[in-house]
Design a protein around this motif. Structure first.
Motif, mmCIF file in Angstrom:
data_model
loop_
_atom_site.group_PDB
_atom_site.id
_atom_site.type_symbol
_atom_site.label_atom_id
_atom_site.label_comp_id
_atom_site.label_asym_id
_atom_site.label_seq_id
_atom_site.Cartn_x
_atom_site.Cartn_y
_atom_site.Cartn_z
ATOM 1 N N ARG A 129 -3.940 16.551 -3.126
ATOM 2 C CA ARG A 129 -2.800 17.692 -3.177
ATOM 3 C C ARG A 129 -2.852 18.263 -1.860
ATOM 4 O O ARG A 129 -2.648 19.470 -1.701
ATOM 5 C CB ARG A 129 -3.465 18.648 -4.167
ATOM 6 N N LEU A 130 -2.681 17.595 -0.703
ATOM 7 C CA LEU A 130 -2.168 17.566 0.385
ATOM 8 C C LEU A 130 -0.643 17.300 0.761
ATOM 9 O O LEU A 130 -0.343 16.193 0.256
ATOM 10 C CB LEU A 130 -3.018 16.749 1.485
ATOM 11 N N HIS A 131 0.061 18.088 1.471
ATOM 12 C CA HIS A 131 1.219 17.770 1.773
ATOM 13 C C HIS A 131 1.737 16.803 2.704
ATOM 14 O O HIS A 131 1.965 17.088 3.897
ATOM 15 C CB HIS A 131 2.169 19.200 1.986
ATOM 16 N N GLY A 132 1.217 15.649 2.420
ATOM 17 C CA GLY A 132 1.276 14.633 3.694
ATOM 18 C C GLY A 132 2.058 13.485 3.403
ATOM 19 O O GLY A 132 1.525 12.514 2.493
ATOM 20 N N ARG A 133 3.169 13.314 3.900
ATOM 21 C CA ARG A 133 4.018 12.031 3.575
ATOM 22 C C ARG A 133 3.703 10.967 4.988
ATOM 23 O O ARG A 133 2.924 11.416 5.545
ATOM 24 C CB ARG A 133 5.327 12.228 3.880
ATOM 25 N N ARG A 134 3.877 9.746 4.613
ATOM 26 C CA ARG A 134 3.340 8.616 5.532
ATOM 27 C C ARG A 134 3.988 9.301 7.106
ATOM 28 O O ARG A 134 3.289 8.946 8.022
ATOM 29 C CB ARG A 134 4.121 7.457 5.131
ATOM 30 N N CYS A 137 -3.821 11.655 0.355
ATOM 31 C CA CYS A 137 -3.239 12.874 0.341
ATOM 32 C C CYS A 137 -2.543 13.372 -0.953
ATOM 33 O O CYS A 137 -2.636 14.460 -1.421
ATOM 34 C CB CYS A 137 -2.206 13.087 1.501
ATOM 35 N N THR A 138 -2.125 12.398 -1.608
ATOM 36 C CA THR A 138 -1.566 12.766 -2.999
ATOM 37 C C THR A 138 -2.591 13.055 -4.227
ATOM 38 O O THR A 138 -2.578 13.883 -4.601
ATOM 39 C CB THR A 138 -0.817 11.314 -3.578
ATOM 40 N N GLY A 177 -4.398 5.749 8.204
ATOM 41 C CA GLY A 177 -3.083 5.511 8.673
ATOM 42 C C GLY A 177 -1.892 6.020 7.633
ATOM 43 O O GLY A 177 -2.088 7.045 7.035
ATOM 44 N N GLY A 178 -0.858 5.269 7.598
ATOM 45 C CA GLY A 178 0.266 5.853 6.924
ATOM 46 C C GLY A 178 0.259 5.662 5.327
ATOM 47 O O GLY A 178 -0.047 6.703 4.709
ATOM 48 N N ARG A 179 0.482 4.444 4.649
ATOM 49 C CA ARG A 179 0.636 4.616 3.480
ATOM 50 C C ARG A 179 -0.773 4.649 2.755
ATOM 51 O O ARG A 179 -0.874 5.556 1.874
ATOM 52 C CB ARG A 179 1.194 3.122 2.945
#
Length: 171
Positions: free
Chosen positions: A132-137, A128-129, A120-122
């Motif tokens: 090292r993926l560029h994924g924001r919520r 992702c952090t 999911g989101g958070r």
């Protein structure tokens, strides 16, 4: 025995020529250019004959080791010479790498979609952090799509209240 190039290792099976690789901070910056045939107009499906311009397209890719990858892709913009076509110019795409109006590679979108489905989101953003993926919520949540509704799906669901009358929660 075939010797593999850096492009074959970073982008297996894609028609790309890697021109330069730099390490800046924690990022691996890869300059590449497509080497496939000229693009085709998306509306008329005609092969391009004239180049309009060239520009650098910047997009995120799957991380390599501990470094996030930033791909700078040199793309061509072509003229569409068909008079009936409303589209005057169009941009070439590298199959299995680029998609229209997306700033990350198809492989990275697939990885982020898998994280979004599972976490999911958070929680997905935290993973992702770490990866090292560029994924924001919000980016992760946009990856989720609703399943297709079958044509014969029920439109209204209801509960018959008469069955529930007189029953207690323990009975």
């Amino acid at each position: 025995m075939k010797t593999e190039t850096l492009g074959d290792v970073l982008f297996p099976g894609l028609d790309l020529t890697v021109r330069q690789v730099e390490v800046v901070d924690d990022n691996l910056i890869v300059d590449a250019q497509g080497r496939g045939p000229p693009g085709r107009c998306p509306q008329r499906e005609r092969a391009a004959t004239r180049v309009h311009s060239r520009y650098w397209r910047r997009m995120a890719g799957l991380p390599v080791g501990r470094r996030a990858m930033i791909l700078r892709l040199r793309v061509l913009r072509f003229f569409c010479d068909q008079r009936q076509c409303r589209r005057r110019t169009f941009v070439e795409h590298v199959a299995a790498l680029t998609e229209p109006r997306h700033r990350c590679s198809a492989e990275l979108r697939s990885a982020m979609r898998a994280v979004a489905v599972k976490f999911g989101g958070r929680p997905g953003r935290r993973l992702c952090t770490k990866l090292r993926l560029h994924g924001r919520r919000t980016v992760l949540l946009k990856q989720l799509t609703a399943p297709a509704v079958p044509a014969r799906a029920p439109r209204v669901l209801g509960i018959d209240v008469r069955i529930l009358r007189g029953r207690t929660s323990g009975a």
